[in-house]
Design an enzyme around this catalytic site. Structure first.
Site, PDB file in Angstrom:
ATOM      1  N   LYS A  71      -1.925  13.443 -14.919  1.00  9.76           N
ATOM      2  CA  LYS A  71      -2.393  12.432 -13.976  1.00  9.76           C
ATOM      3  C   LYS A  71      -3.881  12.627 -13.696  1.00  9.76           C
ATOM      4  O   LYS A  71      -4.366  13.770 -13.627  1.00  9.76           O
ATOM      5  CB  LYS A  71      -1.584  12.527 -12.682  1.00  9.76           C
ATOM      6  CG  LYS A  71      -1.829  11.405 -11.683  1.00  9.76           C
ATOM      7  CD  LYS A  71      -0.884  11.538 -10.484  1.00  9.76           C
ATOM      8  CE  LYS A  71      -1.099  10.445  -9.459  1.00  9.76           C
ATOM      9  NZ  LYS A  71      -0.171  10.548  -8.305  1.00  9.76           N
ATOM     10  N   SER A 146       2.345   6.602  -6.925  1.00 11.12           N
ATOM     11  CA  SER A 146       1.048   6.418  -7.555  1.00 11.12           C
ATOM     12  C   SER A 146       0.941   7.005  -8.958  1.00 11.12           C
ATOM     13  O   SER A 146      -0.033   6.752  -9.663  1.00 11.12           O
ATOM     14  CB  SER A 146      -0.037   7.050  -6.675  1.00 11.12           C
ATOM     15  OG  SER A 146       0.162   8.456  -6.564  1.00 11.12           O
ATOM     16  N   SER A 170       5.428   9.687  -4.913  1.00  7.92           N
ATOM     17  CA  SER A 170       4.614   9.220  -6.040  1.00  7.92           C
ATOM     18  C   SER A 170       5.026   9.769  -7.395  1.00  7.92           C
ATOM     19  O   SER A 170       4.528   9.309  -8.423  1.00  7.92           O
ATOM     20  CB  SER A 170       3.134   9.540  -5.791  1.00  7.92           C
ATOM     21  OG  SER A 170       2.627   8.744  -4.751  1.00  7.92           O
TER      22      SER A 170
END
Length: 470
Positions: A71, A146, A170
């Site tokens: 990420k 996210s 997330s």
């Protein structure tokens, strides 16, 4: 489209049998990333850096030279860390996050920076300066957020496994929407050093994989105490893979009435109930539990998370790193224009809210009360776990909405995390696994089944998830 099918465990075995080399696997993965024209799961990837790492990979190591997607808010030495924001677009990480250092030491190769909601603020994958991430199962739908890119990369088979971060769901919410496994470890199990902070008391790094076994392997690699993180727990790391074959007979499974309501999508309720019945058929004991403050978790979370975000993001001012507004007349204009030009709408919304609740006139009315609710939520779980081993329910009350719907109703988007937020407020480990699909608009949309366990009992989640996947 070229895809990297198979699990992390399977690829590890193939590498150890020398059916292919780490460099060949890196090239296969990079080819799959380049061929994907649908999901927008990656912001960037560095084939050459990964090939350089693959040349020295030890195939006897725990990860055996397998490429792992990362990420875009986790630092990887020499690679850009943008947090999917214009504000950090020129920034290159000068060091590895501890999770990345441990990943490399275990034989993993970081390959690709995955898309995300800007600064991890969002639950849809639509709040990125680098474009919307699409759900591989239904390209007109969101993948969740996210950690949108990490979920989409694993689900679309352009990554074997990925790292994400979880502040209020997330990792788990996009895992549920994309039909993969996502595990948020206990707060402190995995070091946050090198993770760009959203809400420091809630953030946690974790694995996103195709199987529970893969989640155990990756969690093993990145767990452990870290002196560079004052919130890192100094406790032994168990053998997570060893937990996978354990029996669930006699396991006490908590069923909270607050999570099984008429407000859930009927198809999700059916899929989750079927999974609960499967647990019962495996010998688990179902126990009703109560979480009386469940209706207050979303409000408490957004007050606390936004307050911490307003503080954490104050460091992005155009002075030390990242974007800097040009031709500013003075420091005040430099700060304001840099942030105005660099931050997206959702980030600005949360900074404003966080600053508001921390102001002297509203601190007691909002922030102080939210912290009291957080303590009550933690107490609710402590009481429940005195009677049961794990607590289960849906990951999300509804399947993945269509792209664009989130912008029409921000409140509904925030409420989508109602079942994932409590684990962050209480610091608990939680995992989402696939448990079927629901049919909407002619598409089969994945459903996530969430399990939560007491602090540092990720082994309970892994053995239960593994048993359900057999």
């Amino acid at each position: 489209m070229s895809k990297i099918q198979g699990t992390l465990a399977q690829w590890r075995d193939r590498l150890r049998r020398k059916e292919l080399s780490p460099a060949e696997l890196v090239n296969l993965t990079a080819d799959a990333i380049e061929a994907d024209r649908t999901t927008n799961a990656y912001i960037s990837f560095d084939r050459e850096a990964a090939l350089h790492a693959a040349a020295g990979a030890d195939i006897s190591s725990p990860l055996a030279g397998i490429p792992i997607a990362v990420k875009d808010n986790i630092n990887v030495l020499g690679q850009p860390t943008r947090c999917a924001s214009r504000l950090l677009s020129p920034y290159v990480a000068p060091y590895d996050a501890t999770s990345i250092r441990l990943l490399k030491e275990a034989g993993g190769i970081p390959l690709g920076r995955t898309n995300m909601d800007e600064f991890a603020m969002g639950a849809s994958g639509e709040n990125s300066a680098y474009g919307i991430t699409r759900n591989p199962e239904a390209p007109d739908r969101i993948p969740g957020g996210s950690s949108s890119g990490s979920a989409a990369a694993v689900a679309s088979a352009t990554a074997i496994a990925a790292l994400g971060s979880d502040t209020g769901g997330s990792i788990r919410q996009p895992a549920g929407h994309c039909g993969i496994v996502g595990l948020k470890p206990t707060y402190g199990r995995v070091s946050r050093y090198g993770l760009v902070a959203f809400a420091s008391s809630l953030d946690q790094i974790g694995p996103m994989t195709r199987t529970v076994e893969d989640a155990a392997i990756l969690l093993q690699a990145i767990s452990g105490h870290d002196r560079k993180d004052s919130t890192s727990a100094n406790c032994p790391v168990p053998d997570f893979e060893a937990a996978l074959g354990r029996d669930v007979k006699g396991l006490k499974v908590g069923i909270p009435s607050e999570y099984f309501t008429s407000g859930n999508h009927p198809g999700i309720s059916e899929a989750v109930q079927n999974t609960v019945k499967q647990l019962e058929s495996l010998g688990a004991e179902l126990v009703e539990v109560n979480l009386p403050h469940a209706d207050a978790v979303v409000a408490a979370y957004y007050i606390i998370a936004c307050a911490e975000a307003s503080s954490n993001l104050s460091r992005f001012d155009g002075v030390r790193y990242g974007k800097r507004a040009e031709d500013a007349a003075g420091l005040v204009e430099l700060f304001s224009r840099t942030r105005e030009e660099g931050f997206g709408p959702e980030v600005k919304r949360r900074i404003i809210l966080g600053t508001y609740v921390l102001s002297s006139g509203y601190y007691d009315a909002y922030y102080s009360r939210a912290q009291k609710v957080r303590s009550l939520v933690a107490r609710d779980f402590a009481e429940a776990f005195s009677r049961v081993d794990i607590i289960v329910g849906p990951t999300s009350p509804a399947p993945a909405p269509k792209i664009g719907d989130s912008a029409l109703d921000h409140l509904q988007t925030y409420l989508a995390d109602i079942y994932t937020i409590p684990a962050n407020l209480a610091g608990l480990p939680a995992m989402s696994i696939p448990c079927g699909t629901v049919r909407e608009s002619g598409m089969e949309l994945p459903v996530g089944f969430q399990m939560m366990a007491p602090h540092f009992r990720e082994d309970l989640l892994l053995k239960t998830g593994f048993a359900l996947g057999k």
